[in-house]
Design a protein around this motif. Structure first.
Motif, mmCIF file in Angstrom:
data_model
loop_
_atom_site.group_PDB
_atom_site.id
_atom_site.type_symbol
_atom_site.label_atom_id
_atom_site.label_comp_id
_atom_site.label_asym_id
_atom_site.label_seq_id
_atom_site.Cartn_x
_atom_site.Cartn_y
_atom_site.Cartn_z
ATOM 1 N N HIS A 14 49.080 19.410 39.548
ATOM 2 C CA HIS A 14 49.644 18.569 38.488
ATOM 3 C C HIS A 14 50.500 19.447 37.576
ATOM 4 N N GLU A 71 51.264 21.398 34.836
ATOM 5 C CA GLU A 71 50.749 22.196 33.715
ATOM 6 C C GLU A 71 51.207 23.623 33.967
ATOM 7 N N GLU A 102 49.544 25.651 36.676
ATOM 8 C CA GLU A 102 49.803 25.114 38.018
ATOM 9 C C GLU A 102 51.221 25.451 38.492
ATOM 10 N N HIS A 137 42.978 15.865 36.575
ATOM 11 C CA HIS A 137 43.605 15.168 35.462
ATOM 12 C C HIS A 137 45.095 15.113 35.728
ATOM 13 N N ASP A 173 41.510 22.267 39.294
ATOM 14 C CA ASP A 173 40.573 22.480 38.188
ATOM 15 C C ASP A 173 39.173 21.923 38.445
HETATM 16 FE FE LIG Z 1 44.873 21.314 34.822
#
Ligand SMILES: [Fe+2]
Ligand SMILES: [Fe+2]
Length: 243
Positions: A70, A72, A75, A136, A155
């Protein structure tokens, strides 16, 4: 910051850098094959350390695929730095990730993967699973390397500190502790419990992974289906039933 490199499954290398400012590890994973695959770019500001560690496993310029879960910084924050050093490299992300963020953010267009799409990288096959909000992020996805039975689970199974590269059932216990610790911390509410959360976790458990490549903390070796089902029950009771 020094990075450590460990082979956690055949031709799967875990690069781990402990960041004392955060008190956690940032881990990347390389799958060495005809078309080398990197999972997570690492933070942009940690790029020199990550690059040096990757260079001990493969020639960075030969990197072909850059996957992440995702949008971030840990990432994909160093995505454009990787695209500069690896001219053939292309980001892999969900269709949502491409449309909403990566098409604009990345210096070269990503390849958007559909749910269940399989990518052959040589002897290995990577299956992409679109997993919105797990761990998330609307755009979230996970990768499953079918030959090794390796789930790159981002995560999920987060553990703080600087633990060993690979461990067994203690990973689940530490991950559960971390979920409880986080409930009232500054990063609480990282995982929304949606109508899809339990089905998504059951779906990845059904892949029966033998290794879980964890972004923060030890990777897990053992019965991945049992570990994910236990985590699913724990998440339901601590987050789902808390609403
Ligand atoms: Fe994350
Ligand atoms: Fe992360």
């Amino acid at each position: 910051m020094d990075s450590t490199v460990s082979e956690i499954a055949p031709d799967v290398y875990r690069i781990s850098t402990f960041n004392p400012d955060f008190g956690i590890q940032f881990n990347q994973f390389i799958i060495k094959d005809d078309e080398p695959f990197l999972m997570h770019t690492g933070l942009r500001k940690m790029f020199p350390a990550t690059l040096a560690a990757v260079a001990s496993v493969i020639e960075p310029a030969k990197l072909r695929w850059i996957g992440f879960s995702h949008f971030e910084s840990d990432e994909c924050g160093a995505l454009n730095e990787w695209l500069k050093v690896a001219p053939q490299a292309q980001a892999l992300c969900s269709t949502v990730g491409a449309i909403v963020m990566v098409n604009d953010f990345a210096d070269r267009p990503p390849r958007a993967l559909a749910d269940g799409e399989v990518l052959n990288i040589g002897a290995r096959r990577l299956r992409f699973l679109f997993t919105p909000h797990v761990p998330h992020g609307w755009d979230a996805g996970l990768f499953f390397e079918e030959v090794n039975g390796l789930l790159l689970c981002s995560d999920l199974f987060f553990q703080p500190g600087n633990p060993e590269p690979l461990a067994g059932d203690e990973v689940l216990a530490l991950a559960q502790d971390a979920i409880v610790q986080n409930l009232d911390g500054p990063l609480a509410k990282d995982m929304p419990y949606t109508p899809y959360t339990d089905d998504t976790l059951r779906r990845i458990a059904a892949l029966r992974p033998r290794t879980l490549a964890v972004m923060h903390g030890s990777s897990f070796q053992g019965d991945g289906a049992v570990a994910i089902e236990r985590l699913a029950r724990f998440i339901k009771s601590t987050i789902g039933d808390r609403r």
